[in-house]
Design a protein around this motif. Structure first.
Motif, PDB file in Angstrom:
ATOM      1  N   GLU A   1     -21.704 -38.403  28.192  1.00 36.60           N
ATOM      2  CA  GLU A   1     -22.002 -36.980  28.206  1.00 36.60           C
ATOM      3  C   GLU A   1     -23.473 -36.642  28.021  1.00 36.60           C
ATOM      4  O   GLU A   1     -23.665 -35.578  28.737  1.00 36.60           O
ATOM      5  CB  GLU A   1     -20.939 -36.454  27.353  1.00 36.60           C
ATOM      6  CG  GLU A   1     -20.990 -34.881  27.345  1.00 36.60           C
ATOM      7  CD  GLU A   1     -19.696 -34.408  26.037  1.00 36.60           C
ATOM      8  OE1 GLU A   1     -19.757 -33.026  26.149  1.00 36.60           O
ATOM      9  OE2 GLU A   1     -19.088 -34.971  25.528  1.00 36.60           O
ATOM     10  N   ASP A   2     -24.034 -37.010  27.101  1.00 40.13           N
ATOM     11  CA  ASP A   2     -25.539 -36.771  26.674  1.00 40.13           C
ATOM     12  C   ASP A   2     -26.463 -36.767  28.106  1.00 40.13           C
ATOM     13  O   ASP A   2     -27.123 -36.255  28.155  1.00 40.13           O
ATOM     14  CB  ASP A   2     -25.839 -37.666  25.604  1.00 40.13           C
ATOM     15  CG  ASP A   2     -25.005 -37.578  24.192  1.00 40.13           C
ATOM     16  OD1 ASP A   2     -24.755 -36.496  24.100  1.00 40.13           O
ATOM     17  OD2 ASP A   2     -25.122 -38.680  23.504  1.00 40.13           O
ATOM     18  N   VAL A   3     -26.152 -38.148  28.686  1.00 42.66           N
ATOM     19  CA  VAL A   3     -26.921 -38.278  29.886  1.00 42.66           C
ATOM     20  C   VAL A   3     -26.557 -37.268  30.803  1.00 42.66           C
ATOM     21  O   VAL A   3     -27.364 -36.830  31.580  1.00 42.66           O
ATOM     22  CB  VAL A   3     -26.799 -39.672  30.290  1.00 42.66           C
ATOM     23  CG1 VAL A   3     -27.417 -40.077  31.753  1.00 42.66           C
ATOM     24  CG2 VAL A   3     -27.061 -40.731  29.280  1.00 42.66           C
TER      25      VAL A   3
ATOM     26  N   GLY B   1     -27.971 -32.905  34.584  1.00 38.79           N
ATOM     27  CA  GLY B   1     -27.203 -31.876  35.273  1.00 38.79           C
ATOM     28  C   GLY B   1     -26.072 -32.634  35.922  1.00 38.79           C
ATOM     29  O   GLY B   1     -25.603 -32.038  37.035  1.00 38.79           O
ATOM     30  N   MET B   2     -25.504 -33.679  35.548  1.00 43.36           N
ATOM     31  CA  MET B   2     -24.440 -34.244  36.117  1.00 43.36           C
ATOM     32  C   MET B   2     -23.349 -34.166  35.251  1.00 43.36           C
ATOM     33  O   MET B   2     -23.583 -34.421  33.934  1.00 43.36           O
ATOM     34  CB  MET B   2     -24.734 -35.675  36.485  1.00 43.36           C
ATOM     35  CG  MET B   2     -26.001 -35.982  37.464  1.00 43.36           C
ATOM     36  SD  MET B   2     -26.120 -37.565  38.308  1.00 43.36           S
ATOM     37  CE  MET B   2     -27.782 -37.925  37.469  1.00 43.36           C
ATOM     38  N   SER B   3     -21.927 -34.781  35.729  1.00 46.11           N
ATOM     39  CA  SER B   3     -20.895 -34.927  34.666  1.00 46.11           C
ATOM     40  C   SER B   3     -20.827 -35.993  34.228  1.00 46.11           C
ATOM     41  O   SER B   3     -21.363 -36.942  34.626  1.00 46.11           O
ATOM     42  CB  SER B   3     -19.486 -34.298  35.531  1.00 46.11           C
ATOM     43  OG  SER B   3     -19.446 -35.321  36.525  1.00 46.11           O
ATOM     44  N   GLN B   4     -20.053 -35.995  32.990  1.00 44.63           N
ATOM     45  CA  GLN B   4     -19.776 -37.076  32.584  1.00 44.63           C
ATOM     46  C   GLN B   4     -19.082 -38.327  33.370  1.00 44.63           C
ATOM     47  O   GLN B   4     -19.243 -39.538  33.407  1.00 44.63           O
ATOM     48  CB  GLN B   4     -19.205 -37.179  31.011  1.00 44.63           C
ATOM     49  CG  GLN B   4     -18.536 -38.347  30.393  1.00 44.63           C
ATOM     50  CD  GLN B   4     -17.180 -38.869  30.907  1.00 44.63           C
ATOM     51  OE1 GLN B   4     -16.439 -38.377  31.113  1.00 44.63           O
ATOM     52  NE2 GLN B   4     -17.292 -40.184  31.050  1.00 44.63           N
ATOM     53  N   ARG B   5     -18.255 -37.704  33.997  1.00 42.07           N
ATOM     54  CA  ARG B   5     -17.312 -38.646  34.929  1.00 42.07           C
ATOM     55  C   ARG B   5     -18.360 -39.127  36.147  1.00 42.07           C
ATOM     56  O   ARG B   5     -18.106 -40.097  36.525  1.00 42.07           O
ATOM     57  CB  ARG B   5     -16.527 -37.673  35.765  1.00 42.07           C
ATOM     58  CG  ARG B   5     -15.415 -38.447  36.881  1.00 42.07           C
ATOM     59  CD  ARG B   5     -14.357 -37.493  37.053  1.00 42.07           C
ATOM     60  NE  ARG B   5     -13.377 -38.461  37.802  1.00 42.07           N
ATOM     61  CZ  ARG B   5     -13.120 -38.293  38.987  1.00 42.07           C
ATOM     62  NH1 ARG B   5     -13.830 -37.294  39.873  1.00 42.07           N
ATOM     63  NH2 ARG B   5     -12.266 -38.907  39.680  1.00 42.07           N
ATOM     64  N   LYS B   6     -19.286 -38.286  36.532  1.00 45.06           N
ATOM     65  CA  LYS B   6     -20.132 -38.890  37.474  1.00 45.06           C
ATOM     66  C   LYS B   6     -21.124 -39.885  36.857  1.00 45.06           C
ATOM     67  O   LYS B   6     -21.154 -41.006  37.620  1.00 45.06           O
ATOM     68  CB  LYS B   6     -21.177 -37.888  38.126  1.00 45.06           C
ATOM     69  CG  LYS B   6     -22.135 -38.183  39.227  1.00 45.06           C
ATOM     70  CD  LYS B   6     -21.526 -38.647  40.370  1.00 45.06           C
ATOM     71  CE  LYS B   6     -22.898 -38.932  41.239  1.00 45.06           C
ATOM     72  NZ  LYS B   6     -22.442 -38.790  42.598  1.00 45.06           N
ATOM     73  N   ILE B   7     -21.635 -39.816  35.671  1.00 48.10           N
ATOM     74  CA  ILE B   7     -22.304 -40.986  35.241  1.00 48.10           C
ATOM     75  C   ILE B   7     -21.613 -42.117  34.995  1.00 48.10           C
ATOM     76  O   ILE B   7     -21.821 -43.382  35.190  1.00 48.10           O
ATOM     77  CB  ILE B   7     -22.872 -40.611  33.614  1.00 48.10           C
ATOM     78  CG1 ILE B   7     -23.579 -39.214  33.793  1.00 48.10           C
ATOM     79  CG2 ILE B   7     -23.618 -41.818  32.938  1.00 48.10           C
ATOM     80  CD1 ILE B   7     -25.137 -39.582  34.585  1.00 48.10           C
TER      81      ILE B   7
ATOM     82  N   GLN C   1     -22.205 -44.339  44.776  1.00 44.11           N
ATOM     83  CA  GLN C   1     -23.580 -44.400  45.135  1.00 44.11           C
ATOM     84  C   GLN C   1     -24.359 -43.266  44.611  1.00 44.11           C
ATOM     85  O   GLN C   1     -24.123 -41.900  44.962  1.00 44.11           O
ATOM     86  CB  GLN C   1     -24.242 -44.901  46.496  1.00 44.11           C
ATOM     87  CG  GLN C   1     -23.435 -46.287  46.680  1.00 44.11           C
ATOM     88  CD  GLN C   1     -24.043 -47.460  45.790  1.00 44.11           C
ATOM     89  OE1 GLN C   1     -25.230 -47.425  45.691  1.00 44.11           O
ATOM     90  NE2 GLN C   1     -23.051 -48.350  45.341  1.00 44.11           N
ATOM     91  N   PRO C   2     -25.413 -43.192  44.028  1.00 47.61           N
ATOM     92  CA  PRO C   2     -26.181 -42.187  43.673  1.00 47.61           C
ATOM     93  C   PRO C   2     -26.853 -41.522  44.918  1.00 47.61           C
ATOM     94  O   PRO C   2     -27.518 -42.353  45.846  1.00 47.61           O
ATOM     95  CB  PRO C   2     -27.493 -42.715  42.515  1.00 47.61           C
ATOM     96  CG  PRO C   2     -27.569 -44.130  42.994  1.00 47.61           C
ATOM     97  CD  PRO C   2     -26.238 -44.430  43.730  1.00 47.61           C
TER      98      PRO C   2
ATOM     99  N   ILE D   1     -31.205 -40.132  41.435  1.00 50.21           N
ATOM    100  CA  ILE D   1     -31.984 -41.354  41.045  1.00 50.21           C
ATOM    101  C   ILE D   1     -33.397 -40.932  40.578  1.00 50.21           C
ATOM    102  O   ILE D   1     -33.646 -41.330  39.580  1.00 50.21           O
ATOM    103  CB  ILE D   1     -32.287 -42.247  42.329  1.00 50.21           C
ATOM    104  CG1 ILE D   1     -31.083 -42.769  42.895  1.00 50.21           C
ATOM    105  CG2 ILE D   1     -33.409 -43.414  41.847  1.00 50.21           C
ATOM    106  CD1 ILE D   1     -31.428 -43.613  44.326  1.00 50.21           C
ATOM    107  N   VAL D   2     -33.765 -39.838  41.002  1.00 49.06           N
ATOM    108  CA  VAL D   2     -34.952 -39.052  40.433  1.00 49.06           C
ATOM    109  C   VAL D   2     -34.739 -38.799  39.198  1.00 49.06           C
ATOM    110  O   VAL D   2     -35.395 -38.829  38.193  1.00 49.06           O
ATOM    111  CB  VAL D   2     -35.608 -38.040  41.620  1.00 49.06           C
ATOM    112  CG1 VAL D   2     -36.564 -37.307  40.826  1.00 49.06           C
ATOM    113  CG2 VAL D   2     -36.127 -38.697  42.773  1.00 49.06           C
TER     114      VAL D   2
END
Length: 78
Positions: free
Chosen positions: A20-22, A27-33, A42-43, A48-49
């Motif tokens: 969640e912190d990342v 600007g991404m969701s915890q689920r996406k991480i 795939q990112p 990636i940037v």
């Protein structure tokens, strides 16, 4: 290699970060991480940037093209 490096960067950070912190910082969701760390998705190049800038590593390192932990150049965006 990407998913392994991504999860290692988070798990070995000091202090240890949550997904969640990342997500909040990039600007991404915890689920996406979570899905990126598991290799389920795939990112995008933009993701990636953002992750490289957040962790201050090169894209080559994050993508597993090198083991050299080079720092990402600073962003000129605020």
């Amino acid at each position: 290699m990407f998913s392994k490096r991504l999860s290692e960067l988070r798990e070995f950070s000091s202090p240890r970060l949550r997904q969640e912190d990342v997500g909040n910082a990039t600007g991404m969701s915890q689920r996406k991480i979570s899905r990126l760390e598991k290799g389920d998705v795939q990112p995008t190049p933009d993701e990636i940037v953002r992750l490289c800038r957040f962790y201050n590593v090169s894209a080559d390192y994050l993508l597993g093209l090198t083991d050299d932990f080079k720092e990402c150049p600073p962003s000129d965006k605020n």
